[in-house]
Design a protein around this motif. Structure first.
Motif, mmCIF file in Angstrom:
data_model
loop_
_atom_site.group_PDB
_atom_site.id
_atom_site.type_symbol
_atom_site.label_atom_id
_atom_site.label_comp_id
_atom_site.label_asym_id
_atom_site.label_seq_id
_atom_site.Cartn_x
_atom_site.Cartn_y
_atom_site.Cartn_z
ATOM 1 N N LEU A 1 0.686 -1.108 -0.112
ATOM 2 C CA LEU A 1 -0.073 0.067 -0.108
ATOM 3 C C LEU A 1 1.119 1.360 0.051
ATOM 4 O O LEU A 1 0.595 2.108 -0.618
ATOM 5 N N ARG A 2 1.827 1.145 0.695
ATOM 6 C CA ARG A 2 2.822 2.400 0.836
ATOM 7 C C ARG A 2 3.265 2.861 -0.740
ATOM 8 O O ARG A 2 3.397 3.876 -0.994
ATOM 9 N N HIS A 3 3.708 1.590 -1.120
ATOM 10 C CA HIS A 3 4.541 1.869 -2.739
ATOM 11 C C HIS A 3 3.398 2.234 -3.637
ATOM 12 O O HIS A 3 3.555 3.113 -4.396
ATOM 13 N N ILE B 1 7.223 7.817 -0.355
ATOM 14 C CA ILE B 1 6.356 7.029 0.653
ATOM 15 C C ILE B 1 5.637 7.757 1.555
ATOM 16 O O ILE B 1 6.221 8.535 2.365
ATOM 17 N N PRO B 2 4.390 7.692 1.538
ATOM 18 C CA PRO B 2 3.468 8.638 2.696
ATOM 19 C C PRO B 2 3.369 8.100 4.020
ATOM 20 O O PRO B 2 3.884 6.809 4.207
ATOM 21 N N ASP B 3 3.508 8.968 4.895
ATOM 22 C CA ASP B 3 3.234 8.608 6.584
ATOM 23 C C ASP B 3 1.607 7.903 6.595
ATOM 24 O O ASP B 3 0.714 8.703 6.322
ATOM 25 N N PRO C 1 7.729 -4.005 -3.438
ATOM 26 C CA PRO C 1 6.511 -4.846 -2.712
ATOM 27 C C PRO C 1 5.539 -5.042 -3.622
ATOM 28 O O PRO C 1 4.372 -5.836 -3.582
ATOM 29 N N LEU C 2 5.370 -3.859 -4.528
ATOM 30 C CA LEU C 2 4.046 -3.813 -5.393
ATOM 31 C C LEU C 2 3.996 -4.612 -6.482
ATOM 32 O O LEU C 2 3.210 -4.754 -7.374
#
Length: 564
Positions: free
Chosen positions: A357-359, A375-377, A456-457
């Motif tokens: 999800l972050r990626h 990459i967001p918080d 990871p994506l």
């Protein structure tokens, strides 16, 4: 004699070292076996739900007559049905914790406990076979040594012969025999895929008959599911007023201070919330998540004026409407970020890991490489969603708060998430177009695993980009987006030999004669790749065949016969 004695001591110490080495090797192999069986990490999921449970709530279930009869009986099934959001999952969490605390420490012999939390987003993972294997792993993990029947399955799989579900069940029965009693808890059976659910129920009931396990099952009230539990003990799950009030009182410190300062307003909030919720725990939590972000008394009074009636889907709809309106009212950047997160959680084909999800949220369309600084918080993004998204950092789980939120967002996609499929499709295609993947396929499994860890994506994008491109096209979205190599989705699918996706894109009227940065059309790429079936599809769709094939053959040194 001293020499002989010294040698004897050395031999004894060597044997001890060898035993320790063997012990450590056994432990490592046991961990590998459990990992092989487990698949979905239900322990982390359970930990997530436990943290969300308000202390002191749900205790009524373990004091009920039906529960005590289930607990004391053999081969008993307790079926707990309830409306969406009534609190069935929290009740399951309560029962698991109670069994862990009370039963494992009683002098009643070894007790086996295993649990499954079904989720509509994990249909591809939660097959009947995978769930049975997971239960086997959970029960095996609690034993002091790995049973031979389980080890044999692991070794069989290592030799390339995948065990059948009947073998997993046979091993499950043999492992259950090590326990004085076995409890298996199944939450949200209604969220299991119907086809897998039928097989799972057949197999788990057969196991219960042979192994004597007690089953605890929760589900929505669905006739097809209810029919399997006609002879079972039954309880209807509903939010008890006592539990709902405990939740509200426990939440007061996080609400606007004015509610603590004005008891009459606080009592009005509780009374109207209880009436609107009508025993649905989810509606209370949604209401209080919404209240948490208000700052004035008038804003709170406005919420009270909008209360819908009870006992219908309009209650959920209005609750989600209020939250989405609030999300939209934020700064446009916060709203945009919230909408991106909600799009991925709603539109993804399966549940994503937090790293995936972050990626996904960091992808910048048009760029040729991934930048970690994008990459967001994730915690910050979740806060923009006003309670619609649940995030537990310890268990590393991010999800929509309930499947009714998914239903609402899908039904109202045109209003709240109009570009959902387009955004996901563009992100997937962009991710796959990064320079790091330009080297082609990995030569070894270790290299492939390394690529997945670093990107990871990649696995999700490569498996599902075509679905999202097609969904975006069906929705009337732009399907001619090009990556840095000048490839549209059609050119990408053709170059990779994806016949099914080519068919879908042609049906969606994708432009056939578009060229990539090398000046090659889809037909040229299909010819160069030797994809005869795709060549035929493109020709039938009107691609300029003679010129394209001749040009490609001349450029690549291949013959026209390759496409005949």
């Amino acid at each position: 004699m001293d020499l002989i004695s010294g040698i004897g001591d050395q031999i004894y110490e060597a044997r001890a070292d060898i035993k320790l080495i063997h012990s450590n090797m056994d432990k490592e192999e046991n961990r590998q076996i459990i990992s092989w069986l487990s698949g979905t990490d239900y322990e982390s999921i359970h930990a997530d739900y436990r943290k969300r449970k308000m202390s002191g709530t749900g205790g009524w279930i373990t004091n009920s007559t039906e529960f005590l009869e289930w607990l004391q009986g053999d081969k008993q099934t307790l079926f707990c049905s309830g409306r969406p959001g009534a609190g069935k999952t929290i009740i399951t969490t309560t029962v698991i914790d109670w069994l862990e605390e009370k039963m494992l420490h009683k002098d009643t012999g070894d007790i086996g406990i295993a649990h499954i939390y079904f989720n509509y987003k994990r249909h591809g993972e939660e097959t009947a076979e995978a769930v049975i294997a997971n239960l086997l792993g959970q029960l095996s993990r609690r034993l002091s040594s790995m049973p031979g029947s389980v080890r044999n399955l692991y070794e069989q799989d290592a030799k390339g012969k995948k065990p059948k579900i009947e073998q997993y069940l046979e091993a499950l029965s043999s492992v259950a025999a090590f326990y004085a009693k076995v409890f298996i808890l199944i939450d949200a059976l209604d969220e299991c895929h119907p086809g897998e659910r039928r097989q799972f129920l057949t197999e788990i009931f057969n196991f219960q008959t042979k192994g004597g396990a007690n089953l605890f099952v929760t589900s929505r009230d669905i006739p097809d599911i209810n029919a399997h539990f006609k002879e079972s003990l039954k309880i209807e799950i509903s939010g008890k007023e006592e539990d709902l009030r405990k939740y509200m009182e426990g939440s007061l410190p996080d609400l606007p201070r004015i509610l603590s300062q004005k008891p009459e307003l606080w009592e009005q909030i509780q009374r109207k919330t209880l009436k609107a919720a009508d025993g649905i725990f989810l509606l209370v939590t949604l209401r209080f998540e919404y209240l948490r972000n208000l700052v004035t008394e008038n804003e709170i009074l406005e919420v009270l004026k909008k209360d819908p009636g009870t006992g219908s889907d309009s209650v959920y709809h209005e609750a989600y409407n209020q939250i989405m309106t609030r999300i939209q009212g934020q700064h446009k950047h916060s709203f945009s970020r919230a909408r991106s997160l909600l799009s991925w959680l709603t539109g993804s084909k399966r549940q994503l890991t937090t790293q995936e999800l972050r990626h996904a949220l960091a992808v910048q369309v048009g760029r040729s490489q991934f930048d970690k600084k994008d990459i967001p918080d994730l915690g910050r993004l979740v806060s923009f969603c006003y309670g619609l998204v649940a995030f537990d950092e310890d268990s590393d789980i991010v999800r929509l708060v309930h499947y009714t939120a998914q239903d609402y967002l899908m039904e109202n996609q045109s209003e709240w998430l109009p570009n959902m499929e387009t955004e996901i499709a563009e992100s997937c295609v962009t991710y796959l177009s990064y320079n790091i993947f330009g080297t082609g396929a990995c030569d070894t499994r270790d290299a492939f695993d390394g690529r997945l860890r670093s990107n990871p994506l990649y696995e999700y994008a490569s498996a599902n980009w075509g679905y999202h491109v097609n969904a975006a096209a069906i929705g009337g979205a732009e399907i001619e987006t090009k990556d840095k190599y000048g490839r549209t989705p059609l050119l990408w699918a053709t170059e990779n030999g994806d016949k099914t996706m080519v068919e879908l894109l042609l049906a969606a009227k994708a432009e056939i004669e578009t060229k990539n940065s090398e000046g090659l059309t889809a037909l040229s790429l299909a010819t160069r790749g030797g994809y005869k079936a795709i060549v035929q599809l493109l020709l039938q769709a009107g691609a300029a065949g003679t010129v394209a094939v001749a040009a490609t053959a001349e450029a690549t040194g291949e013959r026209n016969s390759k496409v005949n």
